[in-house]
Design a protein around this motif. Structure first.
Motif, short mmCIF file in Angstrom:
data_model
loop_
_atom_site.label_atom_id
_atom_site.label_comp_id
_atom_site.label_asym_id
_atom_site.label_seq_id
_atom_site.Cartn_x
_atom_site.Cartn_y
_atom_site.Cartn_z
N ASN A 192 -11.02 -1.98 -2.38
CA ASN A 192 -10.79 -1.34 -1.08
C ASN A 192 -12.11 -0.99 -0.40
O ASN A 192 -12.27 -1.20 0.81
N GLY A 244 -5.96 2.21 3.01
CA GLY A 244 -6.91 1.87 1.94
C GLY A 244 -7.73 3.04 1.43
O GLY A 244 -7.81 3.28 0.22
N ASN A 273 0.82 -1.21 0.00
CA ASN A 273 0.00 0.00 0.00
C ASN A 273 0.85 1.26 0.00
O ASN A 273 0.52 2.25 -0.66
#
Length: 244
Positions: free
Chosen positions: A130, A196, A63
């Protein structure tokens, strides 16, 4: 000065997020090494925890790299015209096994005929995954998640709606900040990285789209994404060529 403060805060947050699973991994690894007579059941339990924390570390690093890429100056998505209905169906199939673990019902609501969206399919797939994953994490067992699409104000609008725990009004404004969590303990327990929704925000901004959140505590939340329509983009490009 503001930039330095933001950078310092980011480094502190990353360090903390990395240290937490690393401390757990090291602690259980040392326990296995130091204990000569660890029975098989306990050894397996420790190894499962180590594996879970290692997976969390991997998600966090992935991420961070993804966020770094889309924050780079000059970053441009690979824009193309595509049917959003197919992308919603594929994203829902990827996430459906996780929903099944909590006996959640996933409902798709997209018209048979919709204009094409103009966006980067891979990045919008990441947005959907997500948002749907987030909905699953915060919806109680037996709940429902609805994913729908339609046209609103000349844009493609995608809604991911759940009937989960909801978000307090004072937290909504900060949802898309990096590492911000409404419930820190629960988020970490679920394996969340705190990045996210920040990734979602940056992707939508790169598409010059819109992002909306509606939520009521105890009733659920709806995250909405607005994307350009291919027909509008092509019309605008055609008008510019005529002017030239």
């Amino acid at each position: 000065k503001k930039y330095e403060e933001m950078r310092s805060e980011f480094v502190a947050n990353v360090s903390h997020e990395l240290r937490t699973p690393l401390t757990s991994i090291r602690g259980f690894a040392e326990t296995l090494l130091d204990t000569e007579n660890t029975d098989q059941a306990h050894a397996r339990e420790f190894l499962l925890i180590i594996n879970k924390e290692a997976e969390r570390l991997s998600r966090l690093i992935d991420n961070l790299l993804h966020l770094s890429k889309i924050e780079q100056t000059g970053f441009v998505p690979n824009l193309e015209a595509f049917p959003i209905k197919d992308l919603i169906r594929l994203a829902s199939e990827v996430i459906r096994p996780k929903a099944a673990e909590k006996n959640l019902t996933v409902v798709l609501g997209t018209p048979d005929i919709l204009p094409l969206a103009h966006a980067d399919p891979d990045m919008i797939r990441q947005v959907l995954l997500n948002l749907i994953d987030n909905a699953i994490n915060y919806t109680p067992v037996g709940g429902t998640i609805r994913i729908s699409a339609g046209i609103e104000l000349g844009h493609m609008k995608i809604d991911v709606q759940d009937n989960g725990i909801g978000i307090p009004p004072e937290n909504v404004a900060r949802l898309f900040e990096r590492f911000y969590r409404v419930d820190k303990a629960r988020s970490r327990e679920l394996g969340g990285t705190g990045l996210g929704l920040s990734i979602v925000k940056h992707i939508i901004e790169a598409h010059k789209g819109g992002l909306q959140v509606e939520s009521k505590v105890g009733k659920g939340s709806t995250f909405s994404v607005l994307l350009p329509l291919a027909e509008n983009v092509h019309r605008s490009e055609g008008e510019e060529q005529n002017e030239n």
